[in-house]
Design a protein around this motif. Structure first.
Motif, mmCIF file in Angstrom:
data_model
loop_
_atom_site.group_PDB
_atom_site.id
_atom_site.type_symbol
_atom_site.label_atom_id
_atom_site.label_comp_id
_atom_site.label_asym_id
_atom_site.label_seq_id
_atom_site.Cartn_x
_atom_site.Cartn_y
_atom_site.Cartn_z
ATOM 1 N N GLN A 1 0.835 -1.178 0.000
ATOM 2 C CA GLN A 1 0.000 0.000 0.000
ATOM 3 C C GLN A 1 0.878 1.239 0.000
ATOM 4 O O GLN A 1 1.836 1.323 0.764
ATOM 5 C CB GLN A 1 -0.935 0.021 1.216
ATOM 6 C CG GLN A 1 -1.951 -1.113 1.212
ATOM 7 C CD GLN A 1 -2.889 -1.011 2.410
ATOM 8 O OE1 GLN A 1 -2.659 -0.224 3.315
ATOM 9 N NE2 GLN A 1 -3.935 -1.821 2.397
ATOM 10 N N SER A 2 0.542 2.182 -0.853
ATOM 11 C CA SER A 2 1.305 3.422 -0.922
ATOM 12 C C SER A 2 0.667 4.469 -0.027
ATOM 13 O O SER A 2 -0.543 4.470 0.209
ATOM 14 C CB SER A 2 1.344 3.921 -2.374
ATOM 15 O OG SER A 2 0.022 4.135 -2.837
ATOM 16 N N VAL A 3 1.487 5.345 0.456
ATOM 17 C CA VAL A 3 1.021 6.431 1.325
ATOM 18 C C VAL A 3 0.339 7.485 0.466
ATOM 19 O O VAL A 3 0.833 7.869 -0.608
ATOM 20 C CB VAL A 3 2.206 7.045 2.094
ATOM 21 C CG1 VAL A 3 1.726 8.201 2.968
ATOM 22 C CG2 VAL A 3 2.892 5.999 2.942
ATOM 23 N N THR A 4 -0.800 7.973 0.912
ATOM 24 C CA THR A 4 -1.560 8.983 0.194
ATOM 25 C C THR A 4 -1.560 10.293 0.972
ATOM 26 O O THR A 4 -1.143 10.346 2.138
ATOM 27 C CB THR A 4 -3.007 8.516 -0.030
ATOM 28 O OG1 THR A 4 -3.644 8.359 1.250
ATOM 29 C CG2 THR A 4 -3.037 7.198 -0.787
ATOM 30 N N ASN A 5 -2.046 11.328 0.320
ATOM 31 C CA ASN A 5 -2.161 12.616 0.993
ATOM 32 C C ASN A 5 -3.128 12.551 2.168
ATOM 33 O O ASN A 5 -2.944 13.239 3.173
ATOM 34 C CB ASN A 5 -2.625 13.687 -0.002
ATOM 35 C CG ASN A 5 -1.541 14.078 -0.973
ATOM 36 O OD1 ASN A 5 -0.363 14.047 -0.659
ATOM 37 N ND2 ASN A 5 -1.936 14.447 -2.184
ATOM 38 N N ALA A 6 -4.181 11.735 2.038
ATOM 39 C CA ALA A 6 -5.124 11.579 3.143
ATOM 40 C C ALA A 6 -4.441 10.985 4.367
ATOM 41 O O ALA A 6 -4.715 11.389 5.508
ATOM 42 C CB ALA A 6 -6.303 10.708 2.704
ATOM 43 N N ASP A 7 -3.525 10.019 4.143
ATOM 44 C CA ASP A 7 -2.779 9.437 5.265
ATOM 45 C C ASP A 7 -1.897 10.485 5.929
ATOM 46 O O ASP A 7 -1.805 10.546 7.166
ATOM 47 C CB ASP A 7 -1.924 8.267 4.776
ATOM 48 C CG ASP A 7 -2.766 7.130 4.215
ATOM 49 O OD1 ASP A 7 -3.910 6.964 4.703
ATOM 50 O OD2 ASP A 7 -2.297 6.443 3.295
ATOM 51 N N LEU B 1 -9.320 22.914 -3.871
ATOM 52 C CA LEU B 1 -7.884 22.775 -4.144
ATOM 53 C C LEU B 1 -7.356 21.452 -3.605
ATOM 54 O O LEU B 1 -6.487 20.826 -4.224
ATOM 55 C CB LEU B 1 -7.126 23.946 -3.531
ATOM 56 C CG LEU B 1 -7.428 25.328 -4.125
ATOM 57 C CD1 LEU B 1 -6.643 26.408 -3.386
ATOM 58 C CD2 LEU B 1 -7.091 25.365 -5.607
ATOM 59 N N VAL B 2 -7.875 21.019 -2.449
ATOM 60 C CA VAL B 2 -7.456 19.725 -1.896
ATOM 61 C C VAL B 2 -7.875 18.587 -2.822
ATOM 62 O O VAL B 2 -7.100 17.655 -3.098
ATOM 63 C CB VAL B 2 -8.058 19.526 -0.492
ATOM 64 C CG1 VAL B 2 -7.850 18.088 -0.012
ATOM 65 C CG2 VAL B 2 -7.428 20.489 0.493
ATOM 66 N N LYS B 3 -9.109 18.639 -3.336
ATOM 67 C CA LYS B 3 -9.582 17.589 -4.245
ATOM 68 C C LYS B 3 -8.757 17.553 -5.525
ATOM 69 O O LYS B 3 -8.425 16.480 -6.038
ATOM 70 C CB LYS B 3 -11.057 17.821 -4.567
ATOM 71 C CG LYS B 3 -11.998 17.561 -3.397
ATOM 72 C CD LYS B 3 -13.445 17.742 -3.815
ATOM 73 C CE LYS B 3 -14.398 17.401 -2.678
ATOM 74 N NZ LYS B 3 -15.822 17.562 -3.070
ATOM 75 N N GLU B 4 -8.432 18.725 -6.051
ATOM 76 C CA GLU B 4 -7.620 18.764 -7.263
ATOM 77 C C GLU B 4 -6.208 18.264 -7.005
ATOM 78 O O GLU B 4 -5.588 17.639 -7.865
ATOM 79 C CB GLU B 4 -7.588 20.193 -7.817
ATOM 80 C CG GLU B 4 -8.911 20.662 -8.383
ATOM 81 C CD GLU B 4 -9.389 19.792 -9.524
ATOM 82 O OE1 GLU B 4 -8.582 19.539 -10.445
ATOM 83 O OE2 GLU B 4 -10.549 19.347 -9.502
ATOM 84 N N ASP C 1 -5.390 15.926 -4.906
ATOM 85 C CA ASP C 1 -5.430 14.462 -4.802
ATOM 86 C C ASP C 1 -5.571 13.792 -6.166
ATOM 87 O O ASP C 1 -5.312 12.590 -6.290
ATOM 88 C CB ASP C 1 -6.592 14.037 -3.902
ATOM 89 C CG ASP C 1 -6.380 14.440 -2.455
ATOM 90 O OD1 ASP C 1 -5.213 14.675 -2.076
ATOM 91 O OD2 ASP C 1 -7.381 14.535 -1.708
ATOM 92 N N LYS C 2 -5.991 14.537 -7.189
ATOM 93 C CA LYS C 2 -6.156 13.954 -8.520
ATOM 94 C C LYS C 2 -4.850 13.913 -9.316
ATOM 95 O O LYS C 2 -4.805 13.299 -10.381
ATOM 96 C CB LYS C 2 -7.191 14.757 -9.318
ATOM 97 C CG LYS C 2 -8.608 14.669 -8.778
ATOM 98 C CD LYS C 2 -9.551 15.506 -9.620
ATOM 99 C CE LYS C 2 -10.971 15.471 -9.081
ATOM 100 N NZ LYS C 2 -11.879 16.336 -9.878
ATOM 101 N N VAL C 3 -3.828 14.586 -8.840
ATOM 102 C CA VAL C 3 -2.569 14.665 -9.578
ATOM 103 C C VAL C 3 -1.935 13.283 -9.651
ATOM 104 O O VAL C 3 -1.841 12.570 -8.644
ATOM 105 C CB VAL C 3 -1.606 15.668 -8.912
ATOM 106 C CG1 VAL C 3 -0.252 15.665 -9.618
ATOM 107 C CG2 VAL C 3 -2.205 17.061 -8.928
ATOM 108 N N ALA C 4 -1.515 12.897 -10.838
ATOM 109 C CA ALA C 4 -0.853 11.607 -11.037
ATOM 110 C C ALA C 4 0.459 11.837 -11.797
ATOM 111 O O ALA C 4 0.455 12.468 -12.854
ATOM 112 C CB ALA C 4 -1.760 10.663 -11.806
ATOM 113 N N PRO C 5 1.580 11.337 -11.289
ATOM 114 C CA PRO C 5 1.721 10.627 -10.008
ATOM 115 C C PRO C 5 1.488 11.552 -8.815
ATOM 116 O O PRO C 5 1.635 12.761 -8.920
ATOM 117 C CB PRO C 5 3.179 10.135 -10.045
ATOM 118 C CG PRO C 5 3.871 11.124 -10.924
ATOM 119 C CD PRO C 5 2.868 11.520 -11.970
#
Length: 302
Positions: free
Chosen positions: A11-17, A143-146, A148-152
């Motif tokens: 599992q990779s670490v996310t911004n939410a974590d 801005l937070v939602k946008e 989280d959409k950034v890949a990678p």
């Protein structure tokens, strides 16, 4: 061993974590502050100690339960309130007039930034803070939602710097537009009007001659004087951008007037009416038509 290997899932670490971990550390810090305050309060009479604990909880509970965007908006409002208090000190007034108001003819450029956080009137400050709390936090959420959409994924604990960059950029741009209008359009007209030869008033009758000769000089000068270029201050431009961003990001949300109370309306309809009102005010030369007057009575219903 094969069964053991299949039970492992990477599992990779996310911004939410990261935001969750940051919130946990923040709560630990607040608890440490509360413990130190409780320890320092041991020398205070026992009858006062519960009041200190209650005051600490009354401040930190709403602050801790609020979203990060709302907390950031509160910090901006607190800074604006400090600047407003500085306006009330007579000794600071000359410096405040120079450093915290933007005069297009002063030659100073840094006041485009400092004037964003400056309010001389309490109603002006209150209106902008109410609008910033509601619409600024909504813009922060977008801005937070946008982010989280950034890949990678670009791992960041907070989007505060993104919102501050948006807020300051919008405020600077609105101040720059006002500056350009004042220096490129209003100032040449003012110079042309002041340098133009005055046309004498013709008196065709004896009554009109008496009226012209008896008219006060101040009223004649006032009638001939061009519209002055006034300095500007306030965060209305940045908040206007937050309102517009909220309307575009959450088109299904609604707003309603606080004074007088009204039924909720679609946010895009409200923002469109606000823009139309400003366009009419700019065309007709109204001085008080701005976001300060209109958005101060709006609240987000999402």
């Amino acid at each position: 061993m094969p069964a053991t290997k299949s039970s492992w899932v990477s599992q990779s670490v996310t911004n939410a974590d990261l935001r969750r971990a940051y919130r946990i550390e923040l709560v630990k810090k607040w608890r440490g502050w509360f413990a130190s305050i409780t320890e320092e309060a041991q020398g205070i009479p026992k009858a006062i100690r519960p009041w200190i604990a209650a005051a600490y909880a009354a401040v930190l509970n709403p602050y801790g339960n609020s979203s990060e965007g709302k907390r950031l908006c509160w910090k901006i409002c607190l800074f604006n309130a400090v600047v407003w208090l500085a306006w009330k000190v007579k000794r600071f007034e000359p410096k405040m007039n120079t450093r915290f108001m933007h005069n297009p003819l002063s030659g100073l450029t840094f006041t485009l930034l400092t004037s964003m956080f400056s309010h001389k009137s309490f109603l002006h400050l209150l209106a902008n803070c109410l609008a910033l709390e509601g619409f600024g936090s909504a813009a922060y959420l977008y801005l937070v939602k946008e982010q989280d959409k950034v890949a990678p994924a670009q791992l960041e604990v907070s989007a505060s710097w993104h919102f501050l960059a948006f807020f300051v950029s919008a405020g600077l741009f609105s101040g720059l537009v006002s500056h350009v209008v004042a220096t490129k359009f209003m100032y040449p007209r003012m110079v042309a009007k002041l340098s133009a030869p005055s046309t004498p008033v013709k008196a065709n009758t004896w009554a009109s001659a008496v009226a012209v000769s008896s008219a006060p000089a101040a009223s004649v000068v006032k009638a001939a004087a061009p519209r002055p270029i006034l300095p500007s201050l306030g965060a209305s431009g940045a908040i206007y951008a937050s309102v517009t961003l909220t309307a575009l990001a959450f088109p299904d949300s609604q707003v309603s007037l606080i004074i007088p109370p009204s039924y909720p309306i679609d946010i895009q309809t409200g923002v469109g009416a606000l823009v139309l009102l400003d366009i009419i005010g700019a065309a007709r030369g109204w001085r008080s038509v701005s976001l300060d007057v209109c958005v101060c009575v709006c609240t987000d219903k999402t």
